[in-house]
Design an enzyme around this catalytic site. Structure first.
Site, PDB file in Angstrom:
ATOM      1  N   ASP A 157      -4.646  -6.275   1.988  1.00  0.00           N
ATOM      2  CA  ASP A 157      -3.340  -5.662   1.762  1.00  0.00           C
ATOM      3  C   ASP A 157      -2.232  -6.664   2.085  1.00  0.00           C
ATOM      4  O   ASP A 157      -2.395  -7.863   1.869  1.00  0.00           O
ATOM      5  CB  ASP A 157      -3.220  -4.395   2.614  1.00  0.00           C
ATOM      6  CG  ASP A 157      -2.419  -3.307   1.932  1.00  0.00           C
ATOM      7  OD1 ASP A 157      -1.190  -3.459   1.821  1.00  0.00           O
ATOM      8  OD2 ASP A 157      -3.023  -2.292   1.513  1.00  0.00           O
ATOM      9  N   HIS A 192       2.995  -2.058   4.200  1.00  0.00           N
ATOM     10  CA  HIS A 192       1.951  -1.279   3.532  1.00  0.00           C
ATOM     11  C   HIS A 192       0.607  -1.405   4.239  1.00  0.00           C
ATOM     12  O   HIS A 192      -0.076  -0.404   4.503  1.00  0.00           O
ATOM     13  CB  HIS A 192       1.849  -1.749   2.081  1.00  0.00           C
ATOM     14  CG  HIS A 192       0.992  -0.901   1.206  1.00  0.00           C
ATOM     15  ND1 HIS A 192      -0.339  -1.140   1.018  1.00  0.00           N
ATOM     16  CD2 HIS A 192       1.288   0.175   0.438  1.00  0.00           C
ATOM     17  CE1 HIS A 192      -0.841  -0.255   0.172  1.00  0.00           C
ATOM     18  NE2 HIS A 192       0.130   0.561  -0.196  1.00  0.00           N
ATOM     19  N   SER A 382      -2.709   5.017  -2.233  1.00  0.00           N
ATOM     20  CA  SER A 382      -2.994   4.000  -1.211  1.00  0.00           C
ATOM     21  C   SER A 382      -3.395   4.651   0.094  1.00  0.00           C
ATOM     22  O   SER A 382      -4.343   4.226   0.764  1.00  0.00           O
ATOM     23  CB  SER A 382      -1.752   3.143  -0.953  1.00  0.00           C
ATOM     24  OG  SER A 382      -1.554   2.186  -1.948  1.00  0.00           O
TER      25      SER A 382
END
Length: 529
Positions: A157, A192, A382
């Site tokens: 990520d 994220h 996600s």
């Protein structure tokens, strides 16, 4: 735990595929040309762009045939004016910059199986707070795993904020940056990756993850805007394969989708995550946030890869009961270009609170979503994927000898029914972590595909021949008897789920894979005259 006497599975359907058969296997690459046609994995739109711009530079990934070493493919690239950049170990191929003229030349070399753009890869998307834990019974996992040691979860990520000791402590056992655009960056500039890791394995009192004792490996491929290149992500796969034993990595989370469209038969990222799967690592991928009413084609890797676990997002509808949960309207579902139904399973993905660096792009860009210092809410597949990754780690803590196929089967067979959803929008149902880790056996949802795996690789040629044959791939390959030990009734997995019409030539028409699926914008040049 909730009653498991419900029908979790209705069908796992693969449509007929009318596709060209790959070239036979061969050894080390040598100079030569393909006399009849370019490589089967060379999209027509890329060929058109290369023909129109022979002097332009294209960033691509070049794959050889199985057995053709990456170094040999790099040598082929150098025969013209090409510049190989990365040699991969998870696939037989390299990333490279090539002129349009060299692309056309290389595409006809008999040792090249595919040339695709080094496409942008972006976060799968992030748009109640704690209801997801009760809905998935994740709140029971810590007590059920008392004394058990979970394996490490690799989060591919934007990185993880290691300063958040309340969430991760010393459990981030390795951290590496493979982003080619900002190789010297540290931490998590976007936020994220920290959110994904927190949902899978965070340990804060207020916002715990699914498996809060699991070690975490941070592999950064994305920049502050969540952008990676496919070559960065394949490099992450290489790193996991090289280091999985050292850190006991058994789960890898990919909350991302490529911007390009592809078939799993030729896509290099799909081939790379397959390699992880065949080497004992459970791969969990977000299916993406591009859903439409009635479904869409799932054409983006790695969520279109049939072996891995692709995850859709649910809304808990304000209750802890799965019975009224519904698919988020933007959560993608449908069939891949190769005919596989996706996603396989779903998890809550709306209004999820997770840890985030306060100086990150997400936190500064949406300050109204910050619920307290260091935590914010977002939505997206996600986040749903990370719920399933944490659940997979919990299953492996209870059953460390299980294969990825068994973990996938346990998660699917124990999923909660979703009566508020019609069709395949939620896969087989909503993940139930506690029920899955409590299973003593697990069916293999990949059994029909496993017969085409040999020497740790998928034989795409054999599979294509089988699905084109009227007798080579029949309902008996997916029979109810294969699921009987796991409690599947004959009606749950009947021959009618694999009817002859599913395998007919009309099941895969030319319009299913038309030129419009491969827009010129997907294969744009990086430079030109």
């Amino acid at each position: 735990m909730r009653d498991n006497n419900r029908r979790a599975w209705k069908r796992w359907r693969v449509l007929a595929l009318a596709a060209a058969v790959s070239l036979p296997l061969c050894g080390a690459a040598v100079a030569g040309t393909r006399s009849n046609a370019p490589a089967p994995g060379f999209p027509a739109s890329l060929a058109t762009a290369a023909s129109a711009n022979p002097s332009a530079s294209f960033d691509v990934i070049v794959r050889g045939l199985p057995g053709d070493r990456s170094a040999a493919i790099a040598a082929l690239v150098r025969q013209g004016s090409g510049n190989p950049k990365r040699q991969f170990s998870s696939i037989d191929g390299v990333s490279a910059t090539l002129s349009g003229a060299d692309l056309l030349r290389l595409a006809r070399n008999p040792h090249v199986s595919s040339i695709v753009p080094d496409a942008p890869v972006s976060s799968a998307g992030i748009e109640e707070s704690g209801l997801w834990r009760a809905a998935t019974e994740s709140d029971q996992v810590p007590s059920l795993l008392a004394g058990a040691t979970p394996p490490a979860i690799a989060v591919v990520d934007s990185g993880i904020d290691t300063s958040k000791t309340g969430d991760f402590g010393a459990r981030i056992v390795a951290s590496v940056n493979l982003n080619s655009g900002s190789p010297g960056a540290i931490g998590d500039d976007q936020g994220h990756g920290t959110m994904v890791a927190g949902i899978a394995a965070g340990a804060s009192d207020a916002h715990p993850g699914v498996t809060p004792t699991a070690p975490i490996v941070s592999i950064r491929t994305a920049d502050a805007n969540g952008a990676s290149h496919m070559s960065d992500v394949i490099a992450a796969v290489d790193w996991i394969l090289q280091n999985k034993a050292a850190y006991n990595i058994r789960v890898a989370n990919f909350s991302m989708v490529t911007n390009a469209q592809s078939s799993f038969l030729t896509d290099p990222l799909d081939a790379a995550v397959e390699k992880l799967w065949f080497n004992g690592v459970v791969v969990v991928a977000a299916v993406g946030n591009y859903g439409q009413p009635g479904g869409v084609k799932i054409l983006s890797s790695p969520g279109n890869e049939p072996f891995v676990i692709s995850v859709g997002a649910l809304d808990t509808n304000g209750t802890a009961a799965p019975s009224d949960d519904f698919a988020a309207p933007w959560s993608a579902y449908g069939h891949t270009g190769d005919g596989f139904a996706k996603p396989e399973i779903s998890a809550p993905g709306r209004w999820i609170v997770a840890p985030v660096p306060m100086g990150s792009t997400l936190a500064t860009g949406a300050p109204d979503r910050v619920v307290e210092p260091g935590y914010m809410w977002m939505s997206g597949t996600s986040l749903a994927a990370s719920v399933v990754s944490g659940s997979a780690a919990a299953v492996l803590a209870a059953h460390p000898d299980w294969t990825p196929d068994q973990v996938k089967g346990a998660l699917m067979v124990s999923a909660s029914a979703l009566p508020a959803i019609s069709g395949w929008a939620g896969g087989v149902g909503e993940v139930d972590a506690a029920r899955a880790l409590g299973r003593q056996s697990a069916p293999n949802p990949n059994a029909g595909l496993d017969s085409f795996v040999s020497n740790g690789a998928f034989n795409s040629s054999a599979w294509q021949l089988a699905v084109q044959s009227p007798t080579g791939w029949s309902a008996t390959d997916w029979s109810a008897t294969g699921w009987s030990a796991a409690g599947w009734s004959a009606t749950d997995w009947s021959a009618t789920d694999w009817s002859a019409t599913d395998w007919s030539a009309t099941g895969w028409s030319a319009t299913d894979w038309s030129a419009t699926d491969w827009g010129a914008t997907d294969w744009s040049a990086t430079g030109g005259p």
